[in-house]
Design an enzyme around this catalytic site. Sequence first.
Site, PDB file in Angstrom:
ATOM      1  N   THR A   1      27.034 -36.299 -16.849  1.00 32.92           N
ATOM      2  CA  THR A   1      27.336 -35.563 -15.426  1.00 32.92           C
ATOM      3  C   THR A   1      28.401 -34.787 -14.611  1.00 32.92           C
ATOM      4  O   THR A   1      27.838 -33.744 -14.566  1.00 32.92           O
ATOM      5  CB  THR A   1      28.271 -36.280 -13.886  1.00 32.92           C
ATOM      6  OG1 THR A   1      29.414 -37.503 -14.697  1.00 32.92           O
ATOM      7  CG2 THR A   1      27.494 -38.160 -14.314  1.00 32.92           C
ATOM      8  N   THR A   2      28.778 -34.784 -16.384  1.00 33.71           N
ATOM      9  CA  THR A   2      29.533 -32.441 -16.569  1.00 33.71           C
ATOM     10  C   THR A   2      28.978 -32.054 -17.233  1.00 33.71           C
ATOM     11  O   THR A   2      28.999 -31.195 -16.426  1.00 33.71           O
ATOM     12  CB  THR A   2      31.058 -33.651 -16.937  1.00 33.71           C
ATOM     13  OG1 THR A   2      31.795 -34.478 -16.209  1.00 33.71           O
ATOM     14  CG2 THR A   2      32.005 -31.991 -17.026  1.00 33.71           C
TER      15      THR A   2
ATOM     16  N   ASP B   1      29.749 -45.924 -17.048  1.00 36.66           N
ATOM     17  CA  ASP B   1      29.750 -45.457 -17.675  1.00 36.66           C
ATOM     18  C   ASP B   1      29.383 -45.620 -19.535  1.00 36.66           C
ATOM     19  O   ASP B   1      28.130 -45.846 -20.150  1.00 36.66           O
ATOM     20  CB  ASP B   1      29.907 -44.239 -18.819  1.00 36.66           C
ATOM     21  CG  ASP B   1      30.554 -43.648 -17.510  1.00 36.66           C
ATOM     22  OD1 ASP B   1      30.043 -43.510 -16.180  1.00 36.66           O
ATOM     23  OD2 ASP B   1      31.299 -42.020 -17.350  1.00 36.66           O
TER      24      ASP B   1
ATOM     25  N   ASP C   1      35.542 -38.137 -14.556  1.00 35.91           N
ATOM     26  CA  ASP C   1      33.925 -38.503 -14.461  1.00 35.91           C
ATOM     27  C   ASP C   1      34.024 -37.535 -13.554  1.00 35.91           C
ATOM     28  O   ASP C   1      34.045 -37.110 -12.669  1.00 35.91           O
ATOM     29  CB  ASP C   1      33.864 -39.437 -14.188  1.00 35.91           C
ATOM     30  CG  ASP C   1      32.691 -40.433 -13.508  1.00 35.91           C
ATOM     31  OD1 ASP C   1      31.759 -39.444 -14.572  1.00 35.91           O
ATOM     32  OD2 ASP C   1      32.545 -40.708 -13.101  1.00 35.91           O
TER      33      ASP C   1
END
Length: 540
Positions: A107-108, A405, A74
């Site tokens: 988020t990545t 998530d 994550d």
Amino acid sequence: MNAPMGQIAFDEYGRPFIILRDQDRKSRLTGLDAHKSHILAAKSVANILKTSLGPKGLDKMMVSPDGDITVTNDGATILDLMDVDHQIAKLMVQLSKSQDDEIGDGTTGVVVLAGALLEQSEKLLDRGIHPIRIADGYEMAAKIAVATLDKISDTFDVDLKKPEPLIKLAMTTLGSKIVNRCHRQMAEIAVNAIMSVADLKRKDVDFELIKVQGKVGGKLEDTMLVKGVIVDKDMSHPQMPKVVKDAKMAILTCPFEPPKPKTKHKLDITSVEDYKKLREYELKTFENMVQSVKDKGANLVICQWGFDDEANHLLLQKELPAVRWVGGPEIELIAIATGGRIVPRFEELTTEKLGKAGIVRELTFGTTKERMLVIEECKNTRAVTLLIRGGNKMIVEEAKRSLHDALCVIRNLVRDGRVVYGGGAPEIAASLAVAEAADKIATLEQYAVRAFSEALEAVPLALAENSGLAPIQTLAEVKSRQVKEKNPRLGIDCLLKGTNDMKEQNVIETLMAKKQQILLATQLVRMILKIDDIRAPMDM
């Protein structure tokens, strides 16, 4: 009072100049050197995360100074646990965190995109283009990209009676996580949790009603959804009943014990009789308190504070089960779920303030004699708890993050029902649209717009590379097919299913998350490009 920053002096012609203090202890970067330093720091962070992108992305192991180990892919968690010193790298960490706070997923991708944009801007700076012109070009390109995403998006009907499409969406999110071996089960749990608490009229989901509780032991497959509240406590006395049916709860945040004066006091006891009288008084007062609770109709006490063993024994004698040391958030959730009122002063307890639940029972785990309390069939059926099991603490924590998530993605879909298809397809479609628009721009900004279109390809390239495919060749094939077939759903076949159509593969992402990624990354890059002077202490 602060020491002056510098002193004023005059040259031989009487012109003033300022001598600044401690300049020998400060480092300074200006102009192109400053930009290059920023870009290098941002690229370094993006390259760390790039290998974690997509369903075949690799995990990172983070070891804290005190030896705690976290294994995750994550983006927000990795950056949060990284010890970052460079100022621009810290901005990348905050970028990932803001994507996590707002959307909960992607988020990545947002960091990889920001890194690619800065990498492209380095080439433009080397060609002598002014950073402000690059920033303006990126802004224009971001608007075109977002408009393209709006155009290629599909509307997704959120129907409580047909959860299957939502489960497929949750499975896309969970595909890259550690929980993907019980992929379907986790997706169903996340969807059922959201559907229990979703308010479709207001198009919102109250996350306060969803509690995620982890318990080490068992398998990931033992994870379950409880329509009620789970508290990591047990009955205060081992001989109290393990099941209370038709429970009426007194929820207390005041000490459940004989009253003690609040002020400092001194009591002189000079004889055994006085001591016995005091003891009898305390006992009688507590008996009256217990009887008063029972008279109000309560058959279970949930107490935020503790009570001593003597009080515990008395509660057992009076057949009033009790739970002690229940934390503040749990107390609030129990009150919401059971429709009870939290009682801060014992005198204020009334029958109307009792919480009601169909059954309160103790769960026992394995041979460890560890117990948890489950409150089910509550008055407010919208409160739910996810109980996550796993072989060790690391897996439980990663499963928690993965489910968080998935919950966020489904909530975003309840808020805005538009979706795009994943696998890098929206980035390729946006890249083609931006490149086409660049040819129609007459000013210098066209170079920046074209660079933006190349930067968008960083996401599908990383997906292909992480899946063991030849990145440039795979991207070129998919890109040419998108243009030929006019099909914006074609992406990278990461799972090697034999089709590039992401609609057939059920790889779905929310439009809101994709737009947010592009806008946040562009905002940050624009801000970084406007910095041309860094002054910092020598040791930084």
